[in-house]
Design an enzyme around this catalytic site. Structure first.
Site, PDB file in Angstrom:
ATOM      1  N   ASP A  34      -0.289   6.126   6.910  1.00  0.00           N
ATOM      2  CA  ASP A  34       0.442   6.247   5.657  1.00  0.00           C
ATOM      3  C   ASP A  34       0.148   7.615   5.038  1.00  0.00           C
ATOM      4  OD1 ASP A  34       1.297   6.034   2.944  1.00  0.00           O
ATOM      5  OD2 ASP A  34       1.093   3.849   3.048  1.00  0.00           O
ATOM      6  N   SER A  85       3.446  -0.766  -2.517  1.00  0.00           N
ATOM      7  CA  SER A  85       3.239   0.530  -3.159  1.00  0.00           C
ATOM      8  C   SER A  85       3.174   0.369  -4.674  1.00  0.00           C
ATOM      9  CB  SER A  85       4.324   1.504  -2.710  1.00  0.00           C
ATOM     10  OG  SER A  85       3.995   2.828  -3.037  1.00  0.00           O
ATOM     11  N   HIS A 139       4.165   4.096   5.635  1.00  0.00           N
ATOM     12  CA  HIS A 139       4.487   3.514   4.334  1.00  0.00           C
ATOM     13  C   HIS A 139       5.851   2.820   4.327  1.00  0.00           C
ATOM     14  CE1 HIS A 139       3.183   3.365   0.144  1.00  0.00           C
ATOM     15  NE2 HIS A 139       4.409   3.661  -0.267  1.00  0.00           N
TER      16      HIS A 139
END
Length: 278
Positions: free
Chosen positions: A224, A148, A257
């Protein structure tokens, strides 16, 4: 550098350290996994893991399950924190999760008050590796990967410093912070409003500007929640196609995620890096 804790793990040692960072102007903690080969006197290569928003050095250490494969491959893992910490380090006024503490974005801030502490770019590329290589049984050969915000950090740091890293990979990276809310907020506050300054910290922009080829692997989960609004992997794919830059971009159906996603594919990433850490 002070050893805070050490536990046996797959024949190696999972350690946590503390040191005073001159670059960040505060005390910092980081974790290191030293594989069995390092205990046997070898100087082993290093994979630097950069974590995402809200994380510390402990998230990857305890959730990713990377130590087993790192032990087999003879790779040390270094897990720094995601921002400066401590009394006197400024934070977002509203304590927002996407800026300030836990959200250093791997840039060197030039705007006050952030520029007194928030220099994670220099910390990752210079100060921390120098400390690791001086103090631990590791070589100067290194790769970088992350998740991320940390995926953004890994990609942009590697592309800006291709001579320093053998390879780079990322899970669900923010590929173009100049084109998403998380990145636009952080870059404006840390770096000011000059778009030219932002480009150095944008993977898509760096590739379009002719970044040197590095071995690159990217995994993105199709479930995600941040894919469409913040991560925008399609922008990276377009840049790769336009420039001919070679990277493996994989979409994983059903994955979100979370660290379950990372734990599922971490072995692939470590074996990918092992091919170049020789």
């Amino acid at each position: 550098m002070k050893l805070l804790s050490s536990v046996q793990c797959f024949g190696g040692l999972q350690n946590q350290y503390e040191h005073v960072s001159e670059v960040l102007n505060c005390s910092m903690q980081f974790s290191v996994y030293l594989p069995p080969q390092a205990q046997a006197g070898q100087r082993v290569p290093v994979a630097y893991w950069l974590s995402g928003l809200t994380c510390t050095d402990q998230n990857f250490t305890t959730k990713a399950g990377a130590q087993r494969v790192a032990a087999e491959l003879g790779i040390a893992l270094v897990m720094p924190d995601t921002s400066p910490r401590g009394e006197g380090v400024p934070d977002d006024v509203g304590k927002a999760y996407d800026f300030g503490l836990g959200a250093g974005f791997y840039v060197d801030a030039i705007q006050a008050p952030w520029n007194s502490h928030y220099k994670m770019y220099s910390y990752i590329i210079d100060e921390l590796p120098a400390l690791i290589e001086e103090s631990l049984p590791v070589s100067q050969l290194k790769s970088v990967f992350g998740h991320s915000m940390g995926g953004h950090g890994a990609l942009t740091i590697a592309l800006n410093n291709p001579a320093r890293y053998a390879s780079v990979s990322a899970f669900a990276p923010i590929v173009s912070p100049t084109q998403c809310p998380w990145g636009q907020k952080a870059l404006a506050l840390y770096l000011g409003n000059d778009p030219a300054v932002w480009q150095r910290h944008d993977t898509v922009a760096l590739i379009r500007a002719g970044a040197q080829q590095l071995p690159m692997l990217i995994d993105q989960g199709l479930s995600d929640n941040f894919l469409a609004s913040q991560l925008k992997t399609e922008l990276l794919e377009a840049a790769l196609q336009e420039t001919g830059y070679q990277a493996e971009v994989r979409y994983q159906a059903g994955y979100d995620h979370s660290y379950y996603f990372i734990a599922t594919f971490i072995e692939d990433h470590l074996r990918f890096h092992a091919r170049y850490l020789k």
